[in-house]
Design a protein around this motif. Structure first.
Motif, PDB file in Angstrom:
ATOM      1  N   LEU A 164       0.815  -1.212   0.000  1.00 53.83           N
ATOM      2  CA  LEU A 164       0.000   0.000   0.000  1.00 53.83           C
ATOM      3  C   LEU A 164       0.850   1.263   0.000  1.00 53.83           C
ATOM      4  CD1 LEU A 164      -2.647  -0.980   2.703  1.00 53.83           C
ATOM      5  CD2 LEU A 164      -3.082  -0.701   0.245  1.00 53.83           C
ATOM      6  N   LEU A 165       0.381   2.265  -0.719  1.00 56.77           N
ATOM      7  CA  LEU A 165       0.950   3.607  -0.648  1.00 56.77           C
ATOM      8  C   LEU A 165      -0.115   4.506  -0.033  1.00 56.77           C
ATOM      9  CD1 LEU A 165       3.329   5.450  -2.860  1.00 56.77           C
ATOM     10  CD2 LEU A 165       1.180   6.606  -2.345  1.00 56.77           C
ATOM     11  N   ILE A 166       0.207   5.109   1.102  1.00 57.61           N
ATOM     12  CA  ILE A 166      -0.725   5.961   1.836  1.00 57.61           C
ATOM     13  C   ILE A 166      -0.168   7.378   1.829  1.00 57.61           C
ATOM     14  CG2 ILE A 166      -1.812   6.390   4.074  1.00 57.61           C
ATOM     15  CD1 ILE A 166      -1.501   3.358   4.637  1.00 57.61           C
ATOM     16  N   LEU A 167      -0.935   8.317   1.297  1.00 54.10           N
ATOM     17  CA  LEU A 167      -0.413   9.677   1.087  1.00 54.10           C
ATOM     18  C   LEU A 167      -1.417  10.723   1.533  1.00 54.10           C
ATOM     19  CD1 LEU A 167       1.379  10.989  -2.095  1.00 54.10           C
ATOM     20  CD2 LEU A 167      -0.569  12.234  -1.163  1.00 54.10           C
ATOM     21  N   GLU A 168      -0.917  11.729   2.243  1.00 58.47           N
ATOM     22  CA  GLU A 168      -1.683  12.952   2.483  1.00 58.47           C
ATOM     23  C   GLU A 168      -0.810  14.132   2.092  1.00 58.47           C
ATOM     24  OE1 GLU A 168      -4.843  14.813   5.490  1.00 58.47           O
ATOM     25  OE2 GLU A 168      -3.046  14.091   6.517  1.00 58.47           O
ATOM     26  N   SER A 169      -1.410  15.064   1.371  1.00 55.26           N
ATOM     27  CA  SER A 169      -0.682  16.256   0.933  1.00 55.26           C
ATOM     28  C   SER A 169      -1.625  17.446   0.982  1.00 55.26           C
ATOM     29  CB  SER A 169      -0.183  16.068  -0.510  1.00 55.26           C
ATOM     30  OG  SER A 169      -1.298  16.091  -1.412  1.00 55.26           O
ATOM     31  N   PHE A 170      -1.069  18.605   0.734  1.00 57.32           N
ATOM     32  CA  PHE A 170      -1.907  19.783   0.557  1.00 57.32           C
ATOM     33  C   PHE A 170      -2.379  19.858  -0.896  1.00 57.32           C
ATOM     34  CE2 PHE A 170       0.580  21.302   4.299  1.00 57.32           C
ATOM     35  CZ  PHE A 170      -0.506  21.486   5.152  1.00 57.32           C
ATOM     36  N   HIS A 171      -3.605  20.308  -1.061  1.00 56.89           N
ATOM     37  CA  HIS A 171      -4.258  20.500  -2.365  1.00 56.89           C
ATOM     38  C   HIS A 171      -3.995  21.945  -2.813  1.00 56.89           C
ATOM     39  CE1 HIS A 171      -7.773  21.245  -5.018  1.00 56.89           C
ATOM     40  NE2 HIS A 171      -7.757  19.942  -5.232  1.00 56.89           N
ATOM     41  N   PRO A 172      -4.066  22.244  -4.115  1.00 56.81           N
ATOM     42  CA  PRO A 172      -3.869  23.632  -4.551  1.00 56.81           C
ATOM     43  C   PRO A 172      -4.759  24.645  -3.817  1.00 56.81           C
ATOM     44  CG  PRO A 172      -3.756  22.189  -6.446  1.00 56.81           C
ATOM     45  CD  PRO A 172      -4.122  21.317  -5.284  1.00 56.81           C
ATOM     46  N   GLN A 173      -5.939  24.230  -3.389  1.00 54.53           N
ATOM     47  CA  GLN A 173      -6.809  25.160  -2.666  1.00 54.53           C
ATOM     48  C   GLN A 173      -6.272  25.508  -1.274  1.00 54.53           C
ATOM     49  OE1 GLN A 173     -11.111  24.486  -2.916  1.00 54.53           O
ATOM     50  NE2 GLN A 173     -10.794  23.244  -4.748  1.00 54.53           N
ATOM     51  N   GLN A 174      -5.196  24.826  -0.849  1.00 50.52           N
ATOM     52  CA  GLN A 174      -4.557  25.166   0.419  1.00 50.52           C
ATOM     53  C   GLN A 174      -4.008  26.588   0.408  1.00 50.52           C
ATOM     54  OE1 GLN A 174      -4.497  24.065   3.320  1.00 50.52           O
ATOM     55  NE2 GLN A 174      -2.706  24.943   4.324  1.00 50.52           N
ATOM     56  N   LEU A 175      -3.755  27.137  -0.779  1.00 49.90           N
ATOM     57  CA  LEU A 175      -3.232  28.504  -0.865  1.00 49.90           C
ATOM     58  C   LEU A 175      -4.195  29.522  -0.251  1.00 49.90           C
ATOM     59  CD1 LEU A 175      -1.623  28.473  -4.431  1.00 49.90           C
ATOM     60  CD2 LEU A 175      -0.469  28.312  -2.216  1.00 49.90           C
ATOM     61  N   GLY A 187      -3.040   3.949  -2.809  1.00 47.90           N
ATOM     62  CA  GLY A 187      -2.913   3.054  -3.946  1.00 47.90           C
ATOM     63  C   GLY A 187      -2.360   1.709  -3.492  1.00 47.90           C
ATOM     64  N   GLN A 188      -2.608   0.684  -4.285  1.00 46.08           N
ATOM     65  CA  GLN A 188      -2.156  -0.661  -3.940  1.00 46.08           C
ATOM     66  C   GLN A 188      -1.471  -1.310  -5.122  1.00 46.08           C
ATOM     67  OE1 GLN A 188      -5.203  -3.404  -2.552  1.00 46.08           O
ATOM     68  NE2 GLN A 188      -3.708  -4.458  -1.272  1.00 46.08           N
ATOM     69  N   ALA A 189      -0.308  -1.923  -4.861  1.00 41.46           N
ATOM     70  CA  ALA A 189       0.402  -2.652  -5.914  1.00 41.46           C
ATOM     71  C   ALA A 189      -0.368  -3.939  -6.215  1.00 41.46           C
ATOM     72  CB  ALA A 189       1.817  -2.969  -5.458  1.00 41.46           C
ATOM     73  N   SER A 190      -0.423  -4.313  -7.463  1.00 38.55           N
ATOM     74  CA  SER A 190      -1.141  -5.532  -7.855  1.00 38.55           C
ATOM     75  C   SER A 190      -0.532  -6.735  -7.157  1.00 38.55           C
ATOM     76  CB  SER A 190      -1.062  -5.727  -9.369  1.00 38.55           C
ATOM     77  OG  SER A 190      -1.690  -4.640 -10.026  1.00 38.55           O
ATOM     78  N   GLY A 245       0.771   2.939 -11.995  1.00 39.87           N
ATOM     79  CA  GLY A 245       0.977   1.498 -11.869  1.00 39.87           C
ATOM     80  C   GLY A 245       0.285   0.876 -10.674  1.00 39.87           C
ATOM     81  N   LEU A 246      -0.303   1.712  -9.799  1.00 40.57           N
ATOM     82  CA  LEU A 246      -0.988   1.210  -8.614  1.00 40.57           C
ATOM     83  C   LEU A 246      -2.499   1.244  -8.815  1.00 40.57           C
ATOM     84  CD1 LEU A 246       1.013   3.047  -5.784  1.00 40.57           C
ATOM     85  CD2 LEU A 246       1.486   0.814  -6.822  1.00 40.57           C
ATOM     86  N   ASP A 247      -3.188   0.343  -8.152  1.00 42.71           N
ATOM     87  CA  ASP A 247      -4.653   0.353  -8.170  1.00 42.71           C
ATOM     88  C   ASP A 247      -5.141   1.356  -7.132  1.00 42.71           C
ATOM     89  OD1 ASP A 247      -4.696  -1.757 -10.040  1.00 42.71           O
ATOM     90  OD2 ASP A 247      -4.502  -3.237  -8.433  1.00 42.71           O
ATOM     91  N   GLU A 248      -6.003   2.257  -7.563  1.00 41.09           N
ATOM     92  CA  GLU A 248      -6.493   3.288  -6.655  1.00 41.09           C
ATOM     93  C   GLU A 248      -7.472   2.702  -5.639  1.00 41.09           C
ATOM     94  OE1 GLU A 248      -7.209   7.552  -7.925  1.00 41.09           O
ATOM     95  OE2 GLU A 248      -9.272   6.823  -7.721  1.00 41.09           O
ATOM     96  N   VAL A 249      -7.198   2.940  -4.376  1.00 40.88           N
ATOM     97  CA  VAL A 249      -8.055   2.479  -3.280  1.00 40.88           C
ATOM     98  C   VAL A 249      -8.899   3.632  -2.732  1.00 40.88           C
ATOM     99  CG1 VAL A 249      -8.058   1.490  -0.937  1.00 40.88           C
ATOM    100  CG2 VAL A 249      -6.429   0.649  -2.661  1.00 40.88           C
ATOM    101  N   PRO A 258      -5.898  14.816  -6.621  1.00 35.33           N
ATOM    102  CA  PRO A 258      -6.027  13.379  -6.848  1.00 35.33           C
ATOM    103  C   PRO A 258      -5.676  12.977  -8.284  1.00 35.33           C
ATOM    104  CG  PRO A 258      -7.851  14.147  -5.516  1.00 35.33           C
ATOM    105  CD  PRO A 258      -7.104  15.374  -5.967  1.00 35.33           C
ATOM    106  N   ALA A 259      -6.030  13.803  -9.259  1.00 34.78           N
ATOM    107  CA  ALA A 259      -5.732  13.471 -10.657  1.00 34.78           C
ATOM    108  C   ALA A 259      -4.230  13.406 -10.913  1.00 34.78           C
ATOM    109  CB  ALA A 259      -6.384  14.497 -11.585  1.00 34.78           C
ATOM    110  N   LEU A 260      -3.492  14.341 -10.338  1.00 35.56           N
ATOM    111  CA  LEU A 260      -2.035  14.338 -10.492  1.00 35.56           C
ATOM    112  C   LEU A 260      -1.443  13.068  -9.883  1.00 35.56           C
ATOM    113  CD1 LEU A 260       0.411  17.247  -9.874  1.00 35.56           C
ATOM    114  CD2 LEU A 260       0.702  15.134  -8.597  1.00 35.56           C
ATOM    115  N   LEU A 261      -1.910  12.705  -8.698  1.00 38.94           N
ATOM    116  CA  LEU A 261      -1.387  11.508  -8.039  1.00 38.94           C
ATOM    117  C   LEU A 261      -1.784  10.244  -8.803  1.00 38.94           C
ATOM    118  CD1 LEU A 261      -2.088  12.577  -4.361  1.00 38.94           C
ATOM    119  CD2 LEU A 261       0.130  12.510  -5.521  1.00 38.94           C
ATOM    120  N   ARG A 262      -2.966  10.246  -9.349  1.00 35.54           N
ATOM    121  CA  ARG A 262      -3.420   9.113 -10.166  1.00 35.54           C
ATOM    122  C   ARG A 262      -2.467   8.897 -11.343  1.00 35.54           C
ATOM    123  NH1 ARG A 262      -8.543  10.977 -10.814  1.00 35.54           N
ATOM    124  NH2 ARG A 262      -9.066  10.198  -8.732  1.00 35.54           N
ATOM    125  N   ASP A 263      -2.023   9.983 -11.951  1.00 38.92           N
ATOM    126  CA  ASP A 263      -1.073   9.886 -13.065  1.00 38.92           C
ATOM    127  C   ASP A 263       0.296   9.407 -12.579  1.00 38.92           C
ATOM    128  OD1 ASP A 263      -2.960  10.687 -14.893  1.00 38.92           O
ATOM    129  OD2 ASP A 263      -2.285  12.771 -14.974  1.00 38.92           O
TER     130      ASP A 263
END
Length: 199
Positions: free
Chosen positions: A129-140, A195-198, A165-169, A156-161
């Motif tokens: 598993l990849l577990i991520l929290e970040s600030f969004h552009p609206q954080q400005l 995200g989760q590795a296959s 290679g990971l399945d979005e959870v 989320p779209a940027l991270l999806r790109d």
């Protein structure tokens, strides 16, 4: 002395010693005794907490000062913490070497972000598993922390790109109230992605 060494050289812990709330909420997803990598773990609050839960933790950071404070915190709490000094510009874990990678407010410049994210994802074992929290552009719009450069804030779209290679959870963004030492305080707009590795 680099930027983060200077930040972590002050007395106390810039982001406190309590773990990130999103990580705590998602930790049930980790198998008992997981090997977990925390790039950008700074002063160790998240790595030490995961070690307290019985996981085998590697905290990686570009600040020697931060990692020294992380080891001190681990010692105080009676847990083992492996630390690695490195730069995410080119650092990479061994392929398929971790059960989870945790990224908590690790904001990277555009020039290195996608490559670093791909290398970190490649460090996951099947089913990891990849577990991520970040600030969004609206954080400005808020004053609760984070980079002031919109290119270093994640949707989320940027991270999806980046983690294609990971399945979005999970993919979510919205407002949350942060209470993480003097560095992150108050209302924020965050992105949370898992995200989760296959298998």
């Amino acid at each position: 002395m680099n930027f983060w060494d200077q930040n972590f050289s002050v007395a106390g812990f810039k982001y406190g010693t309590a773990p990130n709330a999103f990580l705590v909420a998602q930790a049930h997803r980790l198998k008992r005794g997981s090997e977990v990598l925390l790039p950008g773990d700074g002063e160790g609050r998240n790595g030490v907490w995961l070690a307290q839960q019985g996981h085998r933790v590697t905290a990686m950071d570009g600040s020697a000062v931060g990692l020294q404070k992380a080891q001190t915190l681990a010692t105080e709490r009676g847990v083992a913490l492996q630390t690695v000094l490195g730069d995410l510009t080119d650092w990479a874990p061994a392929p398929a070497s971790f059960d989870a990678v945790v990224l908590t407010f690790v904001h990277l410049p555009t020039a290195i972000r996608a490559g670093a994210h791909r290398r970190l994802a490649a460090g996951l074992r099947p089913g990891g598993l990849l577990i991520l929290e970040s600030f969004h552009p609206q954080q400005l719009q808020h004053r609760s922390g984070g980079p002031k450069d919109v290119s270093m804030l994640y949707t989320p779209a940027l991270l999806r790109d980046d983690f294609a290679g990971l399945d979005e959870v999970m993919a979510w963004h919205g407002e949350a109230t942060l209470d993480e030492g003097p560095g992150h305080q108050g209302l924020a707009h965050v992105t949370r992605w898992i995200g989760q590795a296959s298998a």
